[in-house]
Design a protein around this motif. Structure first.
Motif, PDB file in Angstrom:
ATOM      1  N   ASP A 216      25.976 -44.737 -13.919  1.00 24.64           N
ATOM      2  CA  ASP A 216      24.502 -44.403 -13.483  1.00 24.64           C
ATOM      3  C   ASP A 216      23.736 -44.900 -14.651  1.00 24.64           C
ATOM      4  O   ASP A 216      22.184 -44.917 -14.414  1.00 24.64           O
ATOM      5  CB  ASP A 216      24.337 -43.054 -13.374  1.00 24.64           C
ATOM      6  N   ASP A 217      24.163 -45.676 -15.593  1.00 21.26           N
ATOM      7  CA  ASP A 217      23.114 -45.954 -16.757  1.00 21.26           C
ATOM      8  C   ASP A 217      23.033 -47.731 -16.436  1.00 21.26           C
ATOM      9  O   ASP A 217      22.052 -48.249 -17.239  1.00 21.26           O
ATOM     10  CB  ASP A 217      23.783 -46.058 -18.189  1.00 21.26           C
ATOM     11  N   ASP A 260      27.798 -55.309  -4.267  1.00 23.31           N
ATOM     12  CA  ASP A 260      27.615 -53.857  -4.970  1.00 23.31           C
ATOM     13  C   ASP A 260      28.120 -53.775  -6.281  1.00 23.31           C
ATOM     14  O   ASP A 260      29.606 -53.331  -6.291  1.00 23.31           O
ATOM     15  CB  ASP A 260      28.226 -52.782  -4.012  1.00 23.31           C
ATOM     16  N   ILE A 261      27.390 -53.799  -7.251  1.00 20.54           N
ATOM     17  CA  ILE A 261      28.013 -53.596  -8.563  1.00 20.54           C
ATOM     18  C   ILE A 261      28.333 -52.242  -9.170  1.00 20.54           C
ATOM     19  O   ILE A 261      28.986 -52.162 -10.065  1.00 20.54           O
ATOM     20  CB  ILE A 261      26.724 -54.333  -9.615  1.00 20.54           C
ATOM     21  N   THR A 262      28.140 -51.152  -7.812  1.00 18.47           N
ATOM     22  CA  THR A 262      28.336 -49.763  -8.214  1.00 18.47           C
ATOM     23  C   THR A 262      29.670 -49.670  -7.616  1.00 18.47           C
ATOM     24  O   THR A 262      30.098 -48.626  -7.688  1.00 18.47           O
ATOM     25  CB  THR A 262      27.261 -48.857  -7.860  1.00 18.47           C
ATOM     26  N   ASP A 269      26.643 -39.215  -9.220  1.00 17.70           N
ATOM     27  CA  ASP A 269      26.632 -37.761  -8.844  1.00 17.70           C
ATOM     28  C   ASP A 269      26.101 -37.517  -7.192  1.00 17.70           C
ATOM     29  O   ASP A 269      26.655 -37.039  -6.540  1.00 17.70           O
ATOM     30  CB  ASP A 269      25.650 -36.731  -9.764  1.00 17.70           C
ATOM     31  N   ALA A 270      25.277 -38.480  -7.025  1.00 17.66           N
ATOM     32  CA  ALA A 270      24.862 -38.422  -5.583  1.00 17.66           C
ATOM     33  C   ALA A 270      24.979 -39.888  -4.966  1.00 17.66           C
ATOM     34  O   ALA A 270      25.021 -40.756  -5.475  1.00 17.66           O
ATOM     35  CB  ALA A 270      23.273 -38.027  -5.532  1.00 17.66           C
ATOM     36  N   PRO A 271      25.045 -39.748  -3.551  1.00 17.55           N
ATOM     37  CA  PRO A 271      25.063 -40.904  -2.841  1.00 17.55           C
ATOM     38  C   PRO A 271      23.927 -41.839  -3.115  1.00 17.55           C
ATOM     39  O   PRO A 271      22.870 -41.531  -3.272  1.00 17.55           O
ATOM     40  CB  PRO A 271      25.366 -40.684  -1.321  1.00 17.55           C
ATOM     41  N   ILE A 272      24.315 -43.161  -3.182  1.00 19.45           N
ATOM     42  CA  ILE A 272      23.280 -44.281  -3.604  1.00 19.45           C
ATOM     43  C   ILE A 272      23.217 -45.391  -2.680  1.00 19.45           C
ATOM     44  O   ILE A 272      24.306 -45.533  -1.911  1.00 19.45           O
ATOM     45  CB  ILE A 272      23.229 -44.818  -4.993  1.00 19.45           C
ATOM     46  N   ASP A 305      17.028 -48.758  -6.090  1.00 23.04           N
ATOM     47  CA  ASP A 305      16.057 -48.078  -6.578  1.00 23.04           C
ATOM     48  C   ASP A 305      16.566 -47.432  -7.792  1.00 23.04           C
ATOM     49  O   ASP A 305      15.750 -47.138  -8.703  1.00 23.04           O
ATOM     50  CB  ASP A 305      15.740 -46.943  -5.701  1.00 23.04           C
ATOM     51  N   GLU A 306      17.750 -47.117  -7.741  1.00 28.78           N
ATOM     52  CA  GLU A 306      18.254 -46.240  -9.162  1.00 28.78           C
ATOM     53  C   GLU A 306      18.203 -47.329 -10.093  1.00 28.78           C
ATOM     54  O   GLU A 306      17.830 -47.048 -11.556  1.00 28.78           O
ATOM     55  CB  GLU A 306      19.684 -46.096  -9.027  1.00 28.78           C
TER      56      GLU A 306
END
Length: 392
Positions: A216-217, A260-262, A269-272, A305-306
């Motif tokens: 998430d960073d 998708d790099i995630t 913690d939450a869906p993105i 957005d994240e």
């Protein structure tokens, strides 16, 4: 009377000659017997010599088979580097940063294996600072004179340091911050790649591999999975063009796209939403006699957005590095670099680095290094580094 005397003399002579002939025959037989014994002795010695020669030949054959057997086409290499870092407001540190071994084998003229095994920071395990890593393990096949392919674990074809990072091959004790934090070297993945050389001095690479999985960073370097039970829901696609047709000049550009790099947001913690990402990198190297200059630019664009909320939808870096080889043993360099993992926001978050240093080559493969670095921008520090490195 005379006839009787003559007959006696003749008889005596005949008897004497017979005796002499008998003696000579006996002597001749002795000589023949002795010669026969000598011949038997020589024959025995010859047989023993032949046996020794056969044993020697067998031993030579064993050695030849050993040298020309399964290990004849196997190679071993490696490199290592010891660092001392001393910066203000930080404790000085000494670290055997890397100990690396290469193992390679040629199965045939067109099929070969290569591997790289590394221990970082001397100790690994629970609570230890280091890691044991398998950075490369692939088989390369020459399909024809212009096309080859790799399958397995290999380095991503990007930048200057990522594929060639043995200590005697670059200036500075530590690897530069741009290629460390933006690219991020050393970066390896698993998959399939092709290399095509259409003409002399032109090389084209393409690869389909596992990809990054950022948290998430959204820090790129932290997204390396190192092919350790890596999530592979979203693959990465890499292409590079390199030009080296002019003596002393290298031009190259790399593009990588990841859907998708995630990797589905497993570390959130939450869906993105999906965060597709594109890396663009270009560099140039030019050398004239003992003077050379390196320049590199790299940029990530990440959708979502994240990433945008953190200012990490754009992450950029560049550097310029001139160097001069004063003699066969001494080289000096200067480098100015900037990198920003938060280039998407309006704040001044870039790290600026100015370095000068010297390398002293005890041997072309053994080097002592020293450099001074002044950090500015979002980091404010200065210090010096000492290092020792080798390759074989």
């Amino acid at each position: 009377m005379n006839k009787t005397l003559i007959a006696s003399v003749i008889a005596t002579l005949l008897t004497s000659n017979a005796a002499i002939a008998s003696d000579e025959t006996t002597e001749l037989r002795k000589v023949i017997t002795q010669q026969q014994e000598v011949l038997k002795s020589l024959e025995q010695r010859l047989n023993e010599t032949e046996k020794k020669l056969e044993a020697t030949a067998d031993q030579v054959e064993v050695v030849a088979e050993s040298e020309g057997g399964m290990f004849a086409n196997t190679t071993i290499g490696g490199y290592g580097e010891l660092h001392y870092n001393n910066y203000e407001d930080q404790d000085a540190k000494i670290d055997f940063h890397r100990f690396v071994l290469f193992f390679g084998h040629e199965f045939s003229d067109s099929i070969r294996f290569f591997s790289e095994f590394e221990l970082e920071h001397s100790l690994s395990g629970d609570g230890k600072p280091g890691e044991v890593e398998l950075e490369q393990a692939y088989v390369e096949v020459d399909i024809n004179e212009t096309i080859s392919s790799k399958v397995g674990l290999f380095l991503i074809p990007v930048g200057l340091i990522n594929e060639t990072h043995e200590p005697p091959t670059f200036y500075g004790v530590e690897r530069n911050g741009v290629e460390k934090n933006i690219i991020p070297a050393t970066w390896w993945e698993a998959g399939l790649s092709f290399n095509y050389k259409p003409v002399g001095g032109v090389s084209i690479d393409g690869a389909v591999t596992s990809g990054l999985e950022v948290g998430d960073d959204f820090k790129i370097r932290n997204g390396r999975q190192k092919v350790a039970k890596a999530t592979a829901e979203n693959l990465a696609y890499t292409g590079r063009v390199k030009y080296t047709a002019i003596t002393g000049l290298e031009l190259a550009a790399t593009v990588q796209y990841q859907t998708d790099i995630t990797q589905g947001g497993n570390n959130f913690d939450a869906p993105i939403d999906k965060a597709d990402a594109t890396l663009l990198e270009a560099h140039a190297v030019y050398q004239v006699n003992d003077f050379s200059v390196r320049a590199l630019y790299a940029r990530w664009d990440i959708n979502g957005d994240e990433a945008k909320a953190l200012g990490r939808d754009e992450q950029t870096g560049w550097y310029l590095e001139p160097s001069y080889k004063i003699s066969e043993k001494v080289g000096v360099f200067a480098r100015y670099a900037e990198y920003d993992n938060n280039a998407g926001n309006s704040d001044s978050t870039a790290v600026e680095s100015t370095s000068v240093g010297v390398s002293y080559f005890l041997h072309e493969d053994v080097v002592l290094k020293a450099d001074y670095e002044d950090l500015g921008g979002s980091k404010d520090s200065k210090g010096f580094n000492l290092g020792f490195g080798y390759q074989f």
